[in-house]
Design a protein around this motif. Structure first.
Motif, PDB file in Angstrom:
ATOM      1  N   ARG A  75       0.822  -1.206   0.000  1.00  0.00           N
ATOM      2  CA  ARG A  75       0.000   0.000   0.000  1.00  0.00           C
ATOM      3  C   ARG A  75       0.859   1.259   0.000  1.00  0.00           C
ATOM      4  O   ARG A  75       0.533   2.236  -0.668  1.00  0.00           O
ATOM      5  CB  ARG A  75      -0.934  -0.006   1.214  1.00  0.00           C
ATOM      6  N   MET A  83      -6.694  10.963   4.120  1.00  0.00           N
ATOM      7  CA  MET A  83      -7.233   9.927   3.248  1.00  0.00           C
ATOM      8  C   MET A  83      -8.718   9.748   3.528  1.00  0.00           C
ATOM      9  O   MET A  83      -9.132   9.557   4.681  1.00  0.00           O
ATOM     10  CB  MET A  83      -6.502   8.605   3.502  1.00  0.00           C
ATOM     11  N   GLU A 128      -9.422   5.086   0.342  1.00  0.00           N
ATOM     12  CA  GLU A 128      -8.877   3.878   0.962  1.00  0.00           C
ATOM     13  C   GLU A 128      -9.490   2.632   0.318  1.00  0.00           C
ATOM     14  O   GLU A 128      -8.800   1.667   0.006  1.00  0.00           O
ATOM     15  CB  GLU A 128      -9.167   3.878   2.465  1.00  0.00           C
TER      16      GLU A 128
END
Length: 235
Positions: free
Chosen positions: A12, A26, A31
């Motif tokens: 990630r 975020m 996400e």
């Protein structure tokens, strides 16, 4: 040598790096997109690579002043001052190409027409995946060099420094990459599938400054065949 690679996860943090993330907040939606994009990439990607090792046959300077390193048994020449420096003292050179396949390419094209945000995220995931495939291929070259008592430096791709993109067609031909991996070139020397990587790695009789210092944090760690024997690529 032609290989297929098993890659079970996509980092990630690397996806975020390719997205240009710099600590921004975020959203749950982003996400979720990163997670689904990575999962989709893993499900349709087919990481494969081809590599060969050629002896370094000679070095010199062309009439126009361009330095070259010539490889035995192939018309491939490594041109430029970057290659002159990177291969200084190399007795052999590992030549590699990897790709994650046309399934990823088709998905990138589909998303470019239907979901631009999804395409950007998927593109970052695909770049992360192909770089992991390159790590796996590099590990194979490092291991083959180790068997010959040689030490590897880092991989170096056409387009870096002053290594010309015109290296691409001869490099791919040396690996029979179109037949073995399905990699072709556009008129502007870009590879198709676009998520493909080519590179060269120097092999030396002495440890190099860029030889992996420790196993911890080594990009080839997950694919290493030397470490299980109780040895390292540093000897």
């Amino acid at each position: 040598m032609v290989e297929s690679y098993t890659i079970d996860s996509i980092d990630r943090s690397e996806v975020l790096r390719y997205l240009g993330y710099a600590g921004q907040e975020m959203t749950p939606e982003l996400e979720g997109r990163i997670g689904s994009g990575a999962s989709r990439c893993l499900s349709i990607g087919t990481p494969r690579g081809a590599w060969r090792i050629f002896d370094a046959e000679g070095r010199g300077t062309k009439e126009d002043g361009t330095p070259y390193v010539r490889l035995a048994g192939t018309p491939l020449e490594l041109l430029g001052t970057s290659m002159q420096k990177h291969m200084d003292g190399a007795v052999a050179v590992g030549v590699m190409a990897v790709t994650v396949g046309m399934g990823v390419e088709r998905e990138l094209r589909r998303l470019s027409l239907t979901d631009r945000v999804g395409q950007v995220v998927f593109d970052a995931a695909a770049t992360t995946l192909v770089e992991r495939a390159a790590d796996a291929c590099e590990a194979s070259i490092v291991s083959a060099g180790y068997e010959r008592g040689l030490f590897a430096n880092s991989r170096f791709s056409p387009g870096y420094g002053d290594m010309p993109m015109t290296t691409q067609p001869v490099l791919l031909q040396a690996l029979d990459a179109q037949r073995q991996l399905g990699i072709t070139l556009t008129n502007t020397l870009l590879m198709v599938p676009t998520k493909s990587v080519t590179a060269v790695i120097g092999l030396f009789e002495t440890i190099q400054p860029s030889t992996h210092a420790t196993c911890a944090g080594c990009s080839c760690f997950d694919f290493c065949t030397i470490r299980p024997t109780g040895h390292t690529c540093r000897g």
